[in-house]
Structure formats: structure tokens, C-alpha cells
Motif scaffolding. Structure first.
Motif, short mmCIF file in Angstrom:
data_model
loop_
_atom_site.label_atom_id
_atom_site.label_comp_id
_atom_site.label_asym_id
_atom_site.label_seq_id
_atom_site.Cartn_x
_atom_site.Cartn_y
_atom_site.Cartn_z
N MET A 235 3.77 -11.12 6.02
CA MET A 235 3.35 -10.72 7.36
C MET A 235 3.72 -9.28 7.69
N MET A 236 4.55 -8.64 6.87
CA MET A 236 4.94 -7.25 7.13
C MET A 236 3.75 -6.32 6.92
N PRO A 237 3.46 -5.45 7.85
CA PRO A 237 2.34 -4.52 7.68
C PRO A 237 2.50 -3.68 6.42
N GLY A 238 1.46 -3.66 5.61
CA GLY A 238 1.49 -2.89 4.37
C GLY A 238 1.74 -3.70 3.13
N VAL A 239 2.21 -4.93 3.29
CA VAL A 239 2.44 -5.79 2.12
C VAL A 239 1.12 -6.43 1.69
N VAL A 240 0.82 -6.30 0.41
CA VAL A 240 -0.40 -6.89 -0.14
C VAL A 240 -0.13 -8.27 -0.71
N GLU A 241 0.95 -8.40 -1.47
CA GLU A 241 1.27 -9.67 -2.13
C GLU A 241 2.72 -9.64 -2.57
N ILE B 108 0.86 -1.17 0.00
CA ILE B 108 0.00 0.00 0.00
C ILE B 108 0.90 1.24 0.00
N PRO B 109 0.49 2.31 -0.67
CA PRO B 109 1.39 3.46 -0.87
C PRO B 109 2.02 4.01 0.40
N MET B 110 1.26 4.13 1.49
CA MET B 110 1.81 4.73 2.70
C MET B 110 2.84 3.84 3.39
N ALA B 111 2.95 2.59 2.94
CA ALA B 111 3.83 1.64 3.65
C ALA B 111 5.13 1.35 2.90
N TYR B 112 5.34 1.95 1.74
CA TYR B 112 6.48 1.49 0.95
C TYR B 112 7.82 1.81 1.62
N ASN B 113 7.91 2.92 2.34
CA ASN B 113 9.16 3.24 3.03
C ASN B 113 9.44 2.28 4.19
N PRO B 114 8.51 2.07 5.11
CA PRO B 114 8.80 1.13 6.20
C PRO B 114 9.00 -0.30 5.72
#
Length: 238
Positions: free
Chosen positions: A204-210, A145-151
Motif C-alpha cells: 500500500m506504500m506509494p511507489g511500491v510495485v511488488e 519505482i525509481p523516484m520512490a525508493y528514498n521515501p
């Protein structure tokens, strides 16, 4: 949609062998066509529900499906994994449906970039290797998801090494956006991993879709060869 988690689906990946030299592009395209036709002819039957993936080889698979439907009067229903697949299905006059109406697939057909000796694959070229990363150097795509790409980028490289880069669009400014409105990271790993464990950990990382890893999914791989033949690699029985 991919074949992941879809009850009853058998996955048959189509890959042209990497071909070079004079006329390599035309030879590679013909290799894709042959691999697609052999796979479709071997596994698609009347009344099948098919998962249709994306990529350049899938164009040939859908063309062959359309020809067989017309010639043999087959009743085939196609479930797309992407906007490209949906358009191909409609353009070829095939029956379009979705997983809500058909949650179980008979066969799923998709392309991949590289396959190892255990039939683990990187989604999306067509290279046959002993280990992932041996020939394919563009990395593993990870949808976030866009807001998660940095973390996610920081967590990925801290835990597993390598380099993760946000995939940027070529013909317009900004990052590539998926059909679902997400971003893609290309993770260029620097060593061989236990891919099953890594795949689960990344998901399992928050923000990962696939992820673009296919682990314990493919049963059979078709490679179009430069000499005009089609090579088949099958999953070994446990």
C-alpha cells in the motif's frame, strides 16, 4: 507476472536445501535438479498452462519440461514471469504465451530463498526454517519505482524497523534495474512479523510495485536433500 491474483494457479515452489562442505556446489546443483524433476513429473500434465518463474532451480525445471514434451509429445503452454524465463522457454523450444491469451494457470513453478512453517516464502538459495529470517539474511526484495525508493526506504524502516538498502549492480555502476525498469530494495528485517499484514501494508506504500513475499500462495515445496532424496512440505488444510 507471478501467480499472484491469477485464477486457478497452484503454486509449487522449488528449493534446494542449503548444502555446504567439499563439493557443495556440485551437490547443491544436483539437489536443485532432483527437486525440479520431481515437481515437474508430479504436477505437469498434457494441455497444462504453466507459469514459469526465475532463478537457478527453474533452469532444471524447464529442462525437464522440454524432455517430457519431447518424450511424451505433451501439449504445454508456458507463461514467463521474467526475461530469463522467456529466454529459457524459447531456448528449449517450448510454446510461449502470455496472460492476455491465457489468464488462468494450471500450475505455477518458481524458486524461493526461504520458507517458514506456514509456507510463507521469501522470493528468489533454498532454506527451510521455522520462521522467515532464521537462515536467509539477505532480506526481502521490494520492487519500487525509481523516484520512490528514498521515501519507501524511510517509511519501511520507520514503521517496521530493520534496514532497507538499494540493491546495487555488481558488473556495472548504479542500481539493479528490473525487467520493468524499477529499482529493488532489500529489506533486512530485525524481528518476526505477522507477514500477511506486513505484506499488505508494504504494497500500500506509494511507489511500491511488488514485494518478494509469497503469503498464502504456495501449496507444496520441494527440497533437494544432500542424501539424494527430495523432501516435500505441504500446506496444512485449514
Amino acid at each position: 507476472m507471478r501467480a499472484r491474483g491469477v485464477s486457478g494457479a497452484r503454486l509449487f515452489l522449488l528449493l534446494p536445501r542449503a548444502l555446504g562442505g567439499r563439493g557443495g556446489m556440485a551437490v547443491a546443483e544436483e539437489a536443485k535438479r532432483r527437486a525440479a524433476c520431481v515437481a515437474v513429473d508430479a504436477h505437469v500434465q498434457n494441455n497444462h498452462i504453466l507459469g514459469i518463474g526465475s532463478g537457478s532451480t527453474i533452469v532444471h525445471a524447464v529442462n525437464r519440461l522440454a524432455a517430457r514434451v519431447k518424450q511424451e509429445n505433451l501439449n504445454i503452454t508456458c507463461i514467463p514471469t521474467s526475461f530469463q524465463a522467456r529466454q529459457l522457454i524459447l531456448q528449449n523450444g517450448l510454446t510461449l504465451s502470455d496472460l492476455d491469451r491465457h489468464p488462468e494457470l494450471d500450475v505455477a513453478i518458481d524458486g524461493a530463498d526461504e520458507v517458514d512453517g506456514d509456507l510463507n516464502l521469501i522470493k528468489g538459495g533454498g532454506k527451510k526454517s521455522k520462521s522467515l529470517g532464521e537462515q536467509w539474511k539477505k532480506g526481502i526484495p521490494i520492487e519500487v519505482i525509481p523516484m520512490a525508493y528514498n521515501p519507501v526506504t524511510r517509511a519501511l524502516t520507520k514503521r517496521f524497523g530493520g534496514v532497507a538498502e538499494l540493491r546495487m549492480a555488481i558488473s556495472k555502476a548504479g542500481p539493479v534495474v528490473t525487467d520493468n525498469g524499477n529499482f529493488l530494495l532489500d529489506w533486512k528485517f530485525d524481528k518476526v512479523h505477522n507477514w500477511g499484514d506486513v505484506n499488505v501494508a508494504i504494497k500500500m506504500m506509494p511507489g511500491v510495485v511488488e514485494t518478494g513475499l509469497f503469503i498464502n500462495m504456495a501449496e507444496r515445496i520441494y527440497f533437494g536433500m544432500e542424501d539424494g532424496t527430495v523432501s516435500i512440505r505441504e500446506k496444512l488444510a485449514p
